[in-house]
Design a protein around this motif. Structure first.
Motif, PDB file in Angstrom:
ATOM      1  N   MET A 191       0.786  -1.276   0.035  1.00  0.00           N
ATOM      2  CA  MET A 191      -0.137   0.010   0.204  1.00  0.00           C
ATOM      3  C   MET A 191       0.946   1.208   0.035  1.00  0.00           C
ATOM      4  O   MET A 191       2.119   1.003   0.154  1.00  0.00           O
ATOM      5  N   ASP A 192       0.397   2.541  -0.014  1.00  0.00           N
ATOM      6  CA  ASP A 192       1.029   3.521  -0.303  1.00  0.00           C
ATOM      7  C   ASP A 192       1.260   4.357   0.958  1.00  0.00           C
ATOM      8  O   ASP A 192       0.560   4.146   2.158  1.00  0.00           O
ATOM      9  N   THR A 193       1.749   5.727   0.927  1.00  0.00           N
ATOM     10  CA  THR A 193       2.170   6.315   2.274  1.00  0.00           C
ATOM     11  C   THR A 193       0.725   6.948   2.566  1.00  0.00           C
ATOM     12  O   THR A 193       0.576   7.026   3.975  1.00  0.00           O
ATOM     13  N   GLU A 194       0.053   7.332   1.980  1.00  0.00           N
ATOM     14  CA  GLU A 194      -1.306   7.608   2.219  1.00  0.00           C
ATOM     15  C   GLU A 194      -2.082   6.804   3.125  1.00  0.00           C
ATOM     16  O   GLU A 194      -2.703   7.178   4.233  1.00  0.00           O
ATOM     17  N   LEU A 213     -12.815   6.760   8.854  1.00  0.00           N
ATOM     18  CA  LEU A 213     -11.577   6.521   8.523  1.00  0.00           C
ATOM     19  C   LEU A 213     -11.536   5.088   8.525  1.00  0.00           C
ATOM     20  O   LEU A 213     -10.667   4.457   7.743  1.00  0.00           O
ATOM     21  N   LEU A 214     -11.807   4.518   9.462  1.00  0.00           N
ATOM     22  CA  LEU A 214     -11.826   3.115   9.583  1.00  0.00           C
ATOM     23  C   LEU A 214     -12.390   2.423   8.423  1.00  0.00           C
ATOM     24  O   LEU A 214     -11.960   1.408   7.628  1.00  0.00           O
ATOM     25  N   GLN A 215     -13.784   2.829   7.971  1.00  0.00           N
ATOM     26  CA  GLN A 215     -14.220   2.444   7.039  1.00  0.00           C
ATOM     27  C   GLN A 215     -13.630   2.308   5.796  1.00  0.00           C
ATOM     28  O   GLN A 215     -13.109   1.389   4.976  1.00  0.00           O
ATOM     29  N   SER A 216     -12.988   3.468   5.310  1.00  0.00           N
ATOM     30  CA  SER A 216     -12.094   3.714   4.177  1.00  0.00           C
ATOM     31  C   SER A 216     -10.973   2.810   4.311  1.00  0.00           C
ATOM     32  O   SER A 216     -10.724   2.192   3.075  1.00  0.00           O
ATOM     33  N   ILE A 217     -10.301   2.543   5.259  1.00  0.00           N
ATOM     34  CA  ILE A 217      -9.166   1.678   5.481  1.00  0.00           C
ATOM     35  C   ILE A 217      -9.738   0.330   5.301  1.00  0.00           C
ATOM     36  O   ILE A 217      -8.847  -0.401   4.200  1.00  0.00           O
ATOM     37  N   LEU A 218     -10.676  -0.036   5.457  1.00  0.00           N
ATOM     38  CA  LEU A 218     -11.190  -1.498   5.308  1.00  0.00           C
ATOM     39  C   LEU A 218     -11.377  -1.870   3.995  1.00  0.00           C
ATOM     40  O   LEU A 218     -11.176  -2.725   3.349  1.00  0.00           O
ATOM     41  N   VAL A 219     -12.109  -0.790   3.364  1.00  0.00           N
ATOM     42  CA  VAL A 219     -12.614  -0.801   1.969  1.00  0.00           C
ATOM     43  C   VAL A 219     -11.374  -0.926   1.039  1.00  0.00           C
ATOM     44  O   VAL A 219     -11.101  -1.692   0.182  1.00  0.00           O
ATOM     45  N   GLU A 220     -10.589  -0.021   1.372  1.00  0.00           N
ATOM     46  CA  GLU A 220      -9.385   0.031   0.449  1.00  0.00           C
ATOM     47  C   GLU A 220      -8.533  -1.363   0.514  1.00  0.00           C
ATOM     48  O   GLU A 220      -7.996  -1.862  -0.370  1.00  0.00           O
ATOM     49  N   THR A 221      -8.309  -1.911   1.758  1.00  0.00           N
ATOM     50  CA  THR A 221      -7.543  -2.920   2.265  1.00  0.00           C
ATOM     51  C   THR A 221      -8.401  -4.339   1.329  1.00  0.00           C
ATOM     52  O   THR A 221      -7.433  -5.022   0.732  1.00  0.00           O
ATOM     53  N   VAL A 222      -9.578  -4.236   1.483  1.00  0.00           N
ATOM     54  CA  VAL A 222     -10.228  -5.603   0.960  1.00  0.00           C
ATOM     55  C   VAL A 222     -10.227  -5.408  -0.628  1.00  0.00           C
ATOM     56  O   VAL A 222      -9.822  -6.477  -1.412  1.00  0.00           O
ATOM     57  N   ARG A 223     -10.354  -4.280  -1.243  1.00  0.00           N
ATOM     58  CA  ARG A 223     -10.234  -4.026  -2.734  1.00  0.00           C
ATOM     59  C   ARG A 223      -8.855  -4.339  -2.969  1.00  0.00           C
ATOM     60  O   ARG A 223      -8.697  -4.939  -4.230  1.00  0.00           O
ATOM     61  N   ASN A 224      -7.744  -4.084  -2.568  1.00  0.00           N
ATOM     62  CA  ASN A 224      -6.356  -4.432  -2.903  1.00  0.00           C
ATOM     63  C   ASN A 224      -6.026  -5.795  -2.607  1.00  0.00           C
ATOM     64  O   ASN A 224      -5.286  -6.428  -3.448  1.00  0.00           O
ATOM     65  N   LYS A 225      -6.319  -6.495  -1.418  1.00  0.00           N
ATOM     66  CA  LYS A 225      -5.910  -7.491  -1.091  1.00  0.00           C
ATOM     67  C   LYS A 225      -6.809  -8.650  -1.334  1.00  0.00           C
ATOM     68  O   LYS A 225      -6.358 -10.054  -1.317  1.00  0.00           O
ATOM     69  N   TYR A 226      -8.250  -8.478  -1.459  1.00  0.00           N
ATOM     70  CA  TYR A 226      -8.867  -9.800  -1.495  1.00  0.00           C
ATOM     71  C   TYR A 226     -10.387  -9.289  -2.589  1.00  0.00           C
ATOM     72  O   TYR A 226     -11.069  -9.282  -2.421  1.00  0.00           O
ATOM     73  N   PRO A 227      -9.737  -8.749  -3.994  1.00  0.00           N
ATOM     74  CA  PRO A 227     -10.699  -8.348  -4.726  1.00  0.00           C
ATOM     75  C   PRO A 227     -11.611  -9.512  -5.422  1.00  0.00           C
ATOM     76  O   PRO A 227     -12.946  -8.893  -5.697  1.00  0.00           O
ATOM     77  N   ASP A 228     -11.539 -10.599  -5.095  1.00  0.00           N
ATOM     78  CA  ASP A 228     -12.409 -11.626  -5.662  1.00  0.00           C
ATOM     79  C   ASP A 228     -13.611 -11.949  -4.381  1.00  0.00           C
ATOM     80  O   ASP A 228     -14.436 -13.056  -4.583  1.00  0.00           O
ATOM     81  N   VAL A 229     -13.511 -11.442  -3.487  1.00  0.00           N
ATOM     82  CA  VAL A 229     -14.608 -11.713  -2.202  1.00  0.00           C
ATOM     83  C   VAL A 229     -15.797 -11.690  -2.514  1.00  0.00           C
ATOM     84  O   VAL A 229     -16.041 -10.799  -3.055  1.00  0.00           O
TER      85      VAL A 229
END
Length: 183
Positions: free
Chosen positions: A1-4, A44-60
């Motif tokens: 993931m990136d710095t942001e 903030l937490l919701q945005s982190i969770l969504v970003e994490t799932v989209r990047n790490k588990y795109p087929d969920v």
């Protein structure tokens, strides 16, 4: 993931409070509730969770929330992603036909259940919970889902207590992603 992304994690971590000697003496309790009492931190937490799932588990295809704090995150995450939300609960708390899984605890055993019609063979699931300590409930939930024919893509937790080495107890092939780590 990136710095942001890392900056978002650092901000979230700064909001989490710890409580010594809770629920009993000698335990340092990391409290996610202290962080999500503010609307901005919830977003903030919701945005982190969504970003994490989209990047790490795109087929969920379904988010599986573990009783009880995993429920807090599973519904809103699933809704944002447009996928299913499945609760895994303790015995006797779900209506209808259920599939049960008995697992051992340090002092005894417990039973987790999921509604039978919620799972179809091959369903790609992501387990979510607030915290991983010893990994027992996540392992049991994973075994329960596999018993039902689901595919467990991974496990996403907000907090990991690294000193308890819970991720080492998770079955091989199930990656664990923790947002924040404490010793």
């Amino acid at each position: 993931m990136d710095t942001e992304y890392e900056n978002k994690i650092a901000e979230l971590k700064s909001k989490i409070k710890s409580f010594p000697d809770f629920p009993k003496e000698g335990i340092l309790f990391w409290d996610i509730f202290s962080a999500i009492s503010e609307g901005s931190t919830c977003k903030l937490l919701q945005s982190i969770l969504v970003e994490t799932v989209r990047n790490k588990y795109p087929d969920v295809e379904a988010v599986v929330g573990l009783e009880s704090r995993g429920f807090l995150f599973s519904f809103s995450l699933a809704a944002e992603l447009g996928i299913g939300c499945l609760p895994v609960r303790k015995k006797g708390k779900l209506p209808g036909e259920v599939v049960s899984y008995k697992y051992d605890l340090e002092y005894g055993s417990d039973i987790l259940e999921i509604q039978k019609d919620a799972i179809r063979p091959g369903l790609k699931c992501l387990i979510i919970d607030d915290l991983i300590a010893t990994g027992g409930s996540i392992t049991a939930a994973s075994d329960l889902l596999k018993t039902c024919g689901a595919q467990v893509l991974g496990c996403l937790v907000i907090i990991e207590l690294e000193s308890l080495k819970g991720r080492n107890n998770i079955p091989p092939g199930i990656p664990v992603h923790s947002l924040i780590q404490y010793e």
